[in-house]
Design a protein around this motif. Structure first.
Motif, PDB file in Angstrom:
ATOM      1  N   GLY A  69       0.631  -0.760   0.539  1.00 39.26           N
ATOM      2  CA  GLY A  69       0.049  -0.458   0.273  1.00 39.26           C
ATOM      3  C   GLY A  69       0.671   1.247   0.182  1.00 39.26           C
ATOM      4  O   GLY A  69       0.873   2.527  -0.589  1.00 39.26           O
ATOM      5  N   ALA A  70       2.456   1.269   0.181  1.00 38.88           N
ATOM      6  CA  ALA A  70       3.672   2.254   0.260  1.00 38.88           C
ATOM      7  C   ALA A  70       3.085   2.821  -0.656  1.00 38.88           C
ATOM      8  O   ALA A  70       3.737   4.005  -0.976  1.00 38.88           O
ATOM      9  N   LYS A  71       2.768   2.118  -1.926  1.00 34.72           N
ATOM     10  CA  LYS A  71       2.691   2.962  -3.179  1.00 34.72           C
ATOM     11  C   LYS A  71       1.787   4.388  -3.599  1.00 34.72           C
ATOM     12  O   LYS A  71       2.089   4.969  -4.346  1.00 34.72           O
ATOM     13  N   GLU A  72       0.820   4.546  -2.469  1.00 36.10           N
ATOM     14  CA  GLU A  72      -0.586   4.886  -2.850  1.00 36.10           C
ATOM     15  C   GLU A  72       0.372   6.216  -1.844  1.00 36.10           C
ATOM     16  O   GLU A  72      -0.327   7.752  -1.938  1.00 36.10           O
ATOM     17  N   ALA A  73       1.432   6.261  -1.212  1.00 40.39           N
ATOM     18  CA  ALA A  73       1.912   7.429  -0.250  1.00 40.39           C
ATOM     19  C   ALA A  73       2.153   8.246  -0.909  1.00 40.39           C
ATOM     20  O   ALA A  73       1.962   9.979  -0.461  1.00 40.39           O
ATOM     21  N   ALA A 124      21.941  18.803 -11.043  1.00 40.68           N
ATOM     22  CA  ALA A 124      21.662  19.835 -10.961  1.00 40.68           C
ATOM     23  C   ALA A 124      22.009  21.475 -10.557  1.00 40.68           C
ATOM     24  O   ALA A 124      21.333  23.203 -10.512  1.00 40.68           O
ATOM     25  N   GLY A 125      22.506  20.863  -8.731  1.00 44.58           N
ATOM     26  CA  GLY A 125      22.019  22.071  -7.686  1.00 44.58           C
ATOM     27  C   GLY A 125      21.097  21.970  -6.805  1.00 44.58           C
ATOM     28  O   GLY A 125      20.631  22.902  -5.480  1.00 44.58           O
ATOM     29  N   GLY A 126      20.036  20.916  -7.044  1.00 43.11           N
ATOM     30  CA  GLY A 126      18.577  20.590  -5.975  1.00 43.11           C
ATOM     31  C   GLY A 126      18.882  20.109  -5.205  1.00 43.11           C
ATOM     32  O   GLY A 126      19.961  18.948  -4.504  1.00 43.11           O
ATOM     33  N   PHE A 127      17.949  20.512  -4.163  1.00 46.94           N
ATOM     34  CA  PHE A 127      17.916  19.392  -2.296  1.00 46.94           C
ATOM     35  C   PHE A 127      16.677  18.396  -2.780  1.00 46.94           C
ATOM     36  O   PHE A 127      15.594  18.593  -3.034  1.00 46.94           O
ATOM     37  N   PRO A 128      17.550  17.191  -3.446  1.00 47.80           N
ATOM     38  CA  PRO A 128      15.671  16.686  -3.709  1.00 47.80           C
ATOM     39  C   PRO A 128      15.112  15.994  -2.638  1.00 47.80           C
ATOM     40  O   PRO A 128      15.868  15.511  -0.966  1.00 47.80           O
ATOM     41  N   ILE A 129      13.878  15.955  -1.622  1.00 46.92           N
ATOM     42  CA  ILE A 129      13.086  15.481  -0.987  1.00 46.92           C
ATOM     43  C   ILE A 129      12.274  14.111  -1.332  1.00 46.92           C
ATOM     44  O   ILE A 129      11.169  14.705  -2.091  1.00 46.92           O
ATOM     45  N   LEU A 130      12.818  13.322  -1.246  1.00 48.03           N
ATOM     46  CA  LEU A 130      11.866  11.686  -2.185  1.00 48.03           C
ATOM     47  C   LEU A 130      10.472  11.213  -1.468  1.00 48.03           C
ATOM     48  O   LEU A 130      10.435  11.316   0.025  1.00 48.03           O
ATOM     49  N   LEU A 131       9.394  10.860  -1.842  1.00 55.81           N
ATOM     50  CA  LEU A 131       8.279  10.966  -0.818  1.00 55.81           C
ATOM     51  C   LEU A 131       7.854   9.138  -1.401  1.00 55.81           C
ATOM     52  O   LEU A 131       7.793   8.955  -2.751  1.00 55.81           O
ATOM     53  N   GLY A 132       8.611   8.961  -0.333  1.00 54.58           N
ATOM     54  CA  GLY A 132       7.869   7.030  -0.938  1.00 54.58           C
ATOM     55  C   GLY A 132       6.699   6.634  -0.031  1.00 54.58           C
ATOM     56  O   GLY A 132       6.057   7.723   0.169  1.00 54.58           O
ATOM     57  N   GLY A 133       6.284   5.494  -0.575  1.00 61.71           N
ATOM     58  CA  GLY A 133       7.073   4.578  -1.387  1.00 61.71           C
ATOM     59  C   GLY A 133       7.506   3.884  -0.184  1.00 61.71           C
ATOM     60  O   GLY A 133       8.075   4.432   0.812  1.00 61.71           O
TER      61      GLY A 133
END
Length: 328
Positions: A69-73, A124-133
């Motif tokens: 169900g984490a794929k819906e996160a 490219a100089g960005g700060f990634p905030i990843l949303l898991g998952g």
């Protein structure tokens, strides 16, 4: 490469970024009024910007016999943060770069695409905030940062689990990410730099602790996160961060008490409390000069109650953006 991009990467749906509108003056704005949607295939400028990227995947959780169900996160998280009020200054730019999507059981391919996109954002100089998952996000995220940055990378994992299980028949899952990173470090004759905060004895076998210890893992157990120990833990975080060039933070929502985070892939009956002491630890990490990226993992909306877990994750992201903005 082109076919991989077309299958595993998708720009975000604008309809996920809607919410209340109190006005158009800067002091009335909410995140959905400030977010800029981008397509990474267009090679957009990212320098100095905070870039959200979803990981629509729980194949690793499935392989690890957890609650899928984490794929819906990523969708749930976007809905939770869309209505947050803007407290950062006008120089801070929020971008949504869409999602990396696991197609069927093709976890390894999705992790590679995630790595490619993290590399692109960081270079490219960005700060990634990843949303898991699921927490299989860790391996792809780390590999992407590793490809983008030279030098020593330290991982801080806020989690009830060490996630250092050996792969089975060469197949990864949500609990193998740190094992994969550790084994690759061993093969390359380099150090494995891993600090795990919030670990519970009841959630990890002795064999996992033994392997972690053999690889030099720094462990802060959940039972030690209380008022008297916060300052020593903060000192340990500084010592860990000062020994590396780059820090990657990953937060598994199952680290928290189920009273605050019921919607996770692997629920437990206890966990840490998101109180003042925890937030001092969290803000210490967010204020590190060499913090390069972060992710939130294992939110499972199918089991969330009153969106408690999503709201807690949104609060972490809110505070992260506040700190990144003030430190820019």
């Amino acid at each position: 490469m082109e076919a991989l991009v077309q299958v595993y990467y998708q720009p975000v749906d604008r309809n996920l970024w809607t919410g209340r509108i109190d006005g158009t003056d800067e002091s009335f704005l909410r995140w959905h009024q400030k977010i800029e949607l981008i397509d990474l295939n267009d090679q957009p400028p990212l320098k100095g910007k905070i870039v959200f990227l979803g990981f629509v995947c729980d194949e690793g959780v499935h392989r690890n016999q957890g609650r899928v169900g984490a794929k819906e996160a990523p969708e749930a998280l976007r809905k939770s943060i869309a209505n947050l009020p803007v407290h950062f200054d006008g120089k801070t730019k929020l971008l949504d770069a869409g999602n990396v999507v696991c197609v069927g059981e093709e976890l390894e391919e999705a992790q590679q695409e995630l790595a490619n996109r993290v590399t692109q954002i960081v270079k490219a100089g960005g700060f990634p905030i990843l949303l898991g998952g699921g927490h299989e996000i860790t391996y792809g995220h780390f590999k992407g940062l590793q490809a983008a940055k030279s030098g020593k990378i330290g991982i801080i994992n806020i989690d009830a689990h060490l996630d250092i299980r050996a792969t089975a028949d060469g197949r990864a899952n949500s609990g193998t990410g740190f094992y994969q990173i550790a084994e690759e470090a061993k093969q390359n004759n380099s150090a494995f730099r891993y600090m795990a905060i919030g670990i519970q004895d009841i959630s990890n076998t002795k064999a996992l602790f033994d392997y972690a210890d053999s690889m030099g893992t720094k462990i802060v157990k959940a039972e030690n996160i209380h008022h008297e120990q916060i300052d020593p833990i903060i000192q340990e975080i500084f010592e860990f961060a000062n020994a590396v060039d780059h820090v990657y933070l990953t937060i598994d929502m199952d680290v928290f008490s189920p009273a605050f985070a019921p919607g996770v892939s692997a629920s437990s009956f206890q966990g840490i409390m998101p109180t003042h002491g925890f937030y001092r630890i969290f803000e210490t990490i967010m204020n590190l000069d060499n913090l390069r990226s972060m992710d939130v993992a294992e939110l499972n909306p199918l089991y969330d109650i009153d969106n408690r877990t999503a709201r807690l994750a949104a609060n972490l992201i809110f505070k992260a953006v506040q700190n990144l903005s003030s430190n820019a």
